[in-house]
Each structure stands twice: as C-alpha cells, then as structure tokens.
Motif scaffolding. Structure first.
Motif, PDB file in Angstrom:
ATOM      1  N   PHE A   1      -0.624  -2.194   4.345  1.00  0.00           N
ATOM      2  CA  PHE A   1      -1.335  -0.953   4.053  1.00  0.00           C
ATOM      3  C   PHE A   1      -2.211  -0.515   5.225  1.00  0.00           C
ATOM      4  CE2 PHE A   1      -0.580  -2.450  -0.367  1.00  0.00           C
ATOM      5  CZ  PHE A   1       0.160  -1.356  -0.803  1.00  0.00           C
ATOM      6  N   GLY A   2      -2.797  -1.472   5.941  1.00  0.00           N
ATOM      7  CA  GLY A   2      -3.635  -1.125   7.077  1.00  0.00           C
ATOM      8  C   GLY A   2      -2.840  -0.478   8.201  1.00  0.00           C
ATOM      9  N   LEU A   3      -1.665  -1.032   8.510  1.00  0.00           N
ATOM     10  CA  LEU A   3      -0.825  -0.454   9.551  1.00  0.00           C
ATOM     11  C   LEU A   3      -0.331   0.932   9.151  1.00  0.00           C
ATOM     12  CD1 LEU A   3       1.313  -3.537  10.665  1.00  0.00           C
ATOM     13  CD2 LEU A   3      -0.502  -2.401  11.958  1.00  0.00           C
ATOM     14  N   TYR A   4       0.043   1.072   7.888  1.00  0.00           N
ATOM     15  CA  TYR A   4       0.492   2.383   7.418  1.00  0.00           C
ATOM     16  C   TYR A   4      -0.640   3.401   7.519  1.00  0.00           C
ATOM     17  CZ  TYR A   4       1.692   6.162   4.256  1.00  0.00           C
ATOM     18  OH  TYR A   4       1.902   7.413   3.725  1.00  0.00           O
ATOM     19  N   ALA A   5      -1.831   3.015   7.107  1.00  0.00           N
ATOM     20  CA  ALA A   5      -2.972   3.928   7.159  1.00  0.00           C
ATOM     21  C   ALA A   5      -3.300   4.322   8.595  1.00  0.00           C
ATOM     22  CB  ALA A   5      -4.190   3.277   6.504  1.00  0.00           C
ATOM     23  N   PHE A   6      -3.206   3.366   9.513  1.00  0.00           N
ATOM     24  CA  PHE A   6      -3.487   3.647  10.922  1.00  0.00           C
ATOM     25  C   PHE A   6      -2.519   4.707  11.460  1.00  0.00           C
ATOM     26  CE2 PHE A   6      -2.880   2.774  15.479  1.00  0.00           C
ATOM     27  CZ  PHE A   6      -4.191   2.881  15.923  1.00  0.00           C
ATOM     28  N   GLY A   7      -1.228   4.521  11.179  1.00  0.00           N
ATOM     29  CA  GLY A   7      -0.246   5.497  11.639  1.00  0.00           C
ATOM     30  C   GLY A   7      -0.362   6.829  10.919  1.00  0.00           C
ATOM     31  N   ARG A   8      -0.649   6.760   9.625  1.00  0.00           N
ATOM     32  CA  ARG A   8      -0.754   7.994   8.832  1.00  0.00           C
ATOM     33  C   ARG A   8      -1.927   8.855   9.300  1.00  0.00           C
ATOM     34  NH1 ARG A   8      -0.230   9.724   3.283  1.00  0.00           N
ATOM     35  NH2 ARG A   8      -0.563  11.981   3.449  1.00  0.00           N
ATOM     36  N   PHE A   9      -2.998   8.237   9.765  1.00  0.00           N
ATOM     37  CA  PHE A   9      -4.157   8.996  10.249  1.00  0.00           C
ATOM     38  C   PHE A   9      -3.743   9.938  11.375  1.00  0.00           C
ATOM     39  CE2 PHE A   9      -7.617   9.612  13.248  1.00  0.00           C
ATOM     40  CZ  PHE A   9      -8.648  10.034  12.419  1.00  0.00           C
TER      41      PHE A   9
ATOM     42  N   MET B   1      -8.806   3.002   4.056  1.00  0.00           N
ATOM     43  CA  MET B   1      -7.897   1.864   3.931  1.00  0.00           C
ATOM     44  C   MET B   1      -7.984   0.959   5.149  1.00  0.00           C
ATOM     45  SD  MET B   1      -5.656   0.500   1.864  1.00  0.00           S
ATOM     46  CE  MET B   1      -6.157  -1.159   2.365  1.00  0.00           C
ATOM     47  N   VAL B   2      -8.087   1.545   6.340  1.00  0.00           N
ATOM     48  CA  VAL B   2      -8.208   0.744   7.565  1.00  0.00           C
ATOM     49  C   VAL B   2      -9.494  -0.077   7.540  1.00  0.00           C
ATOM     50  CG1 VAL B   2      -8.553   0.862  10.053  1.00  0.00           C
ATOM     51  CG2 VAL B   2      -6.788   2.264   8.992  1.00  0.00           C
ATOM     52  N   VAL B   3     -10.598   0.538   7.124  1.00  0.00           N
ATOM     53  CA  VAL B   3     -11.880  -0.175   7.049  1.00  0.00           C
ATOM     54  C   VAL B   3     -11.802  -1.312   6.043  1.00  0.00           C
ATOM     55  CG1 VAL B   3     -14.300   0.049   6.362  1.00  0.00           C
ATOM     56  CG2 VAL B   3     -13.258   1.786   7.827  1.00  0.00           C
ATOM     57  N   ILE B   4     -11.196  -1.054   4.883  1.00  0.00           N
ATOM     58  CA  ILE B   4     -11.046  -2.103   3.870  1.00  0.00           C
ATOM     59  C   ILE B   4     -10.259  -3.283   4.438  1.00  0.00           C
ATOM     60  CG2 ILE B   4      -9.928  -2.675   1.676  1.00  0.00           C
ATOM     61  CD1 ILE B   4     -10.601   0.142   0.716  1.00  0.00           C
ATOM     62  N   ALA B   5      -9.167  -2.995   5.142  1.00  0.00           N
ATOM     63  CA  ALA B   5      -8.346  -4.071   5.711  1.00  0.00           C
ATOM     64  C   ALA B   5      -9.108  -4.851   6.775  1.00  0.00           C
ATOM     65  CB  ALA B   5      -7.064  -3.473   6.304  1.00  0.00           C
TER      66      ALA B   5
ATOM     67  N   ALA C   1       5.702  -1.057  -1.444  1.00  0.00           N
ATOM     68  CA  ALA C   1       5.158   0.280  -1.211  1.00  0.00           C
ATOM     69  C   ALA C   1       5.806   0.942  -0.009  1.00  0.00           C
ATOM     70  CB  ALA C   1       3.650   0.203  -1.012  1.00  0.00           C
ATOM     71  N   MET C   2       6.119   0.179   1.030  1.00  0.00           N
ATOM     72  CA  MET C   2       6.711   0.774   2.232  1.00  0.00           C
ATOM     73  C   MET C   2       8.081   1.372   1.936  1.00  0.00           C
ATOM     74  SD  MET C   2       4.413   0.520   4.542  1.00  0.00           S
ATOM     75  CE  MET C   2       3.185   0.615   3.223  1.00  0.00           C
ATOM     76  N   ILE C   3       8.933   0.651   1.209  1.00  0.00           N
ATOM     77  CA  ILE C   3      10.248   1.201   0.894  1.00  0.00           C
ATOM     78  C   ILE C   3      10.126   2.331  -0.122  1.00  0.00           C
ATOM     79  CG2 ILE C   3      10.760  -0.452  -0.956  1.00  0.00           C
ATOM     80  CD1 ILE C   3      13.241   1.012   1.615  1.00  0.00           C
ATOM     81  N   GLY C   4       9.182   2.201  -1.053  1.00  0.00           N
ATOM     82  CA  GLY C   4       8.983   3.256  -2.035  1.00  0.00           C
ATOM     83  C   GLY C   4       8.516   4.558  -1.406  1.00  0.00           C
ATOM     84  N   LEU C   5       7.587   4.464  -0.459  1.00  0.00           N
ATOM     85  CA  LEU C   5       7.085   5.656   0.230  1.00  0.00           C
ATOM     86  C   LEU C   5       8.188   6.304   1.067  1.00  0.00           C
ATOM     87  CD1 LEU C   5       3.594   4.339   1.421  1.00  0.00           C
ATOM     88  CD2 LEU C   5       4.017   6.068  -0.332  1.00  0.00           C
TER      89      LEU C   5
ATOM     90  N   LEU D   1       7.805   5.659  10.016  1.00  0.00           N
ATOM     91  CA  LEU D   1       6.673   4.726  10.112  1.00  0.00           C
ATOM     92  C   LEU D   1       6.793   3.615   9.071  1.00  0.00           C
ATOM     93  CD1 LEU D   1       3.824   3.886  11.109  1.00  0.00           C
ATOM     94  CD2 LEU D   1       2.883   5.509   9.435  1.00  0.00           C
ATOM     95  N   CYS D   2       7.071   3.986   7.829  1.00  0.00           N
ATOM     96  CA  CYS D   2       7.184   2.996   6.751  1.00  0.00           C
ATOM     97  C   CYS D   2       8.329   2.018   7.016  1.00  0.00           C
ATOM     98  CB  CYS D   2       7.402   3.697   5.413  1.00  0.00           C
ATOM     99  SG  CYS D   2       5.989   4.634   4.815  1.00  0.00           S
ATOM    100  N   LEU D   3       9.459   2.535   7.466  1.00  0.00           N
ATOM    101  CA  LEU D   3      10.612   1.670   7.727  1.00  0.00           C
ATOM    102  C   LEU D   3      10.369   0.743   8.914  1.00  0.00           C
ATOM    103  CD1 LEU D   3      13.513   4.217   7.101  1.00  0.00           C
ATOM    104  CD2 LEU D   3      12.712   2.392   5.589  1.00  0.00           C
ATOM    105  N   LEU D   4       9.649   1.234   9.930  1.00  0.00           N
ATOM    106  CA  LEU D   4       9.320   0.371  11.072  1.00  0.00           C
ATOM    107  C   LEU D   4       8.412  -0.776  10.649  1.00  0.00           C
ATOM    108  CD1 LEU D   4       8.732   2.963  13.957  1.00  0.00           C
ATOM    109  CD2 LEU D   4      10.616   1.328  13.741  1.00  0.00           C
TER     110      LEU D   4
END
Length: 316
Positions: free
Chosen positions: A216-224, A249-253, A134-138, A187-190
């Motif tokens: 997904f949790g890290l991505y959601a945190f940064g995306r917020f 997503m962060v809460v789920i993680a 998902a990270m490379i796809g996004l 963000l995704c590449l990092l």
C-alpha cells in the motif's frame, strides 16, 4: 494525431429494469473477485485452518463500499448540498456512480479489522495477503475507468494519448488526454510483479504487517505523483483528495513498519536468550545450585555393616 488511441465505447452496457449495468460496475466486481481469490489464497498459506472467508469478504466489501461513497460525497459535497440545489437522497444513488478509490481501501481495512476481531485472526496477517489482492483488484477495476473516461486527464501530445469519441462518453470528447487510470493499472501490476513472486520468502523474514504496508505504501507513493495528470479539484495546499489520502497512507507505512520491526525484535529477545544457553534448563552461573542428597548405601556396604555387627556381638 495519427497514433492517438481512440475509445468509442458506451460506458453503459444495458439497463435491466431499475439497474443500470456499466463497464465500471462490471470491472469493479471482477476486481473484487480477483482480489478475494488471491488474498485468501495467500492467507491460507499463513493460516492453514482458515475459516469464515465469506464473512470476512462481506465485511470488507460492505465497509469498503461505504467508505468509497462517503469520501466521494465529502469531496463532491456541492452536488448533494441542498443550499446549492443538490439533493441529499442522491447520496444513496449508487447506480449513478461516484465512489472514491482511497475511501474504498480505507473502508476495506476497517472491514479487515472487524473480521480479525470476530474470527480471532491476526489483523497484520490479513493485511499482508490483502496488499497483494488489492493490487490485482485495483488493476482490473481501472479497466472500467479507462472505458468510460470519467477521470479527466490533462491534455497531451504523446503517442499513447487517449481520445473519447462516443456520444455517451463521460470523458473529454475532441481532446487528446493523458489516461492516468491506465498508468495506475501499470503501477499496480509492477508492484505486484515485483513482490508477489517473493511473497512467501519475505513473510519468513519480516514481521507480519510489513509486507501489506509495503504494497500500500508503494502504491500510495506512485499514486501521489500520477494524480498530477488528473484534472481533479484541489482541496488544500494545491493537493487533490487522492494526493492527501496517498500522503496519509505513506506516513502510516513509514511509521508503522519500524514499529512492527521493533515489536518483533522485543518478542524474539527471550527466545534468543534461551537459545544462547543451548535451550538448557540447568542453573545459570549466578544461581545457587540445589543441595544434593546423600548417596544410597550399596549391597556390599550393607554386608560389611552386618559382618561388623556380628563380630561385635561374639566379642562381647
């Protein structure tokens, strides 16, 4: 501004009959291909006899597209509401654009669950591989968003601000804005660069599912926080739709990761107990040992018994 990044590209590439070919669509497809390639490559390391990947990809793409469109329609219902002059049939006009990234991710996760049930694979193993994919796809998919400028950003005077000058742009002509979707690419590449090199080693140390939820949790945190750079409609409490989905997503993680660790420790407890006894199957100290049978007579014993019997007969 001398150092402003100028983007002068038509968001549409060509029209092939009724099909409009756009940069957004092209890079979305390329992103899906890259995500599938990396995801299934990692999954084959976890499930050596992996089969039916085409079926799995179909479920993830189909439900991902449905989820992406449904969340976009919900967020922009005013466009489709007949009472406001909208048309319900435009909900199915996918070639006009309009999808939600988080809707696509959540829909794809439902597709993962469906495929895991049908193929009898672990949902959590697939999620681990899918997190990296998902990270490379996004990251690749966002290239199309940068070109067409449909995600409007807040004004800026930083040297890397973006100005859209094409007459057909979906961006904000005449304004220098923050290119938030480019920040998401970074963000995704990092995240991918920080975790992917250690993916297999981490898989051996943490329970299935933890790695995927971490992606997904890290991505959601940064995306917020990056969502504050966009001029999206506020839904509730001053938060945009993307921020609400990111918080979810962060809460789920945060909830699921400790649960997965706890379940893994419970499953490991019986094995550790056996290992503590050296893997022996002998009776434990508090168990009563089974009675042993009497020893069998040897040949010498038999000869002594026969000699004694003969002596007894002669004396009688």
């Amino acid at each position: 501004m001398p150092l402003t990044i100028i983007i002068d590209l038509d968001p549409n590439i060509a029209r092939l009959g009724p099909i409009l070919l756009t940069w957004h669509g092209v890079f979305s497809v390329l992103g899906i291909i890259a995500a599938a390639r990396i995801g299934f490559w990692l999954l084959e390391k976890d499930i050596p006899d992996l089969k039916g990947t085409g079926d799995g990809l179909a479920w993830m793409v189909a439900l991902g597209l449905i989820g992406a469109r449904l969340l976009y329609v919900w967020e922009n219902w005013r466009i489709f509401d007949p009472s406001r002059g909208g048309q319900l049939l435009r909900i199915f006009a996918l070639t006009e654009g309009g999808i939600s990234q988080w809707g696509g991710l959540f829909g794809a996760m439902v597709g993962v669950y469906v495929w895991s049930r049908r193929a009898h694979y672990s949902f959590w193993k697939i999620l681990d591989a899918g997190g990296a994919g998902a990270m490379i796809g996004l990251a690749i998919g966002r290239i199309g968003d940068v070109i067409n400028g449909e995600h409007h950003g807040s004004p800026t005077n930083v040297p890397w601000g973006v100005e859209y000058v094409n007459q057909y742009t979906l961006g904000q002509p005449g304004r220098v804005v923050k290119q938030k979707t480019a920040y998401e690419m970074v963000l995704c590449l990092l995240i991918l660069g920080a975790i992917l090199p250690f993916h297999q080693r981490l898989k051996q140390r943490v329970p299935d599912g933890v790695l995927g939820l971490t992606y997904f949790g890290l991505y959601a945190f940064g995306r917020f926080f990056l969502s504050y750079f966009r001029l999206d409609t506020e839904i509730v409490f001053g938060l945009r739709q993307a921020q609400i989905a990111s918080l979810l997503m962060v809460v789920i993680a945060l909830i699921a990761i400790p649960i997965l660790f706890r379940l893994a420790s419970r499953r490991a407890a019986p094995a550790l107990a056996i290992a503590g006894h050296g893997g022996s199957t002998h009776a434990l100290p508090d168990e009563t040992p089974e009675p042993t049978s009497a020893p069998r007579p040897t040949s010498a014993t038999k000869r002594r018994d026969n000699s004694a019997a003969s002596e007894s007969k002669r004396s009688s």
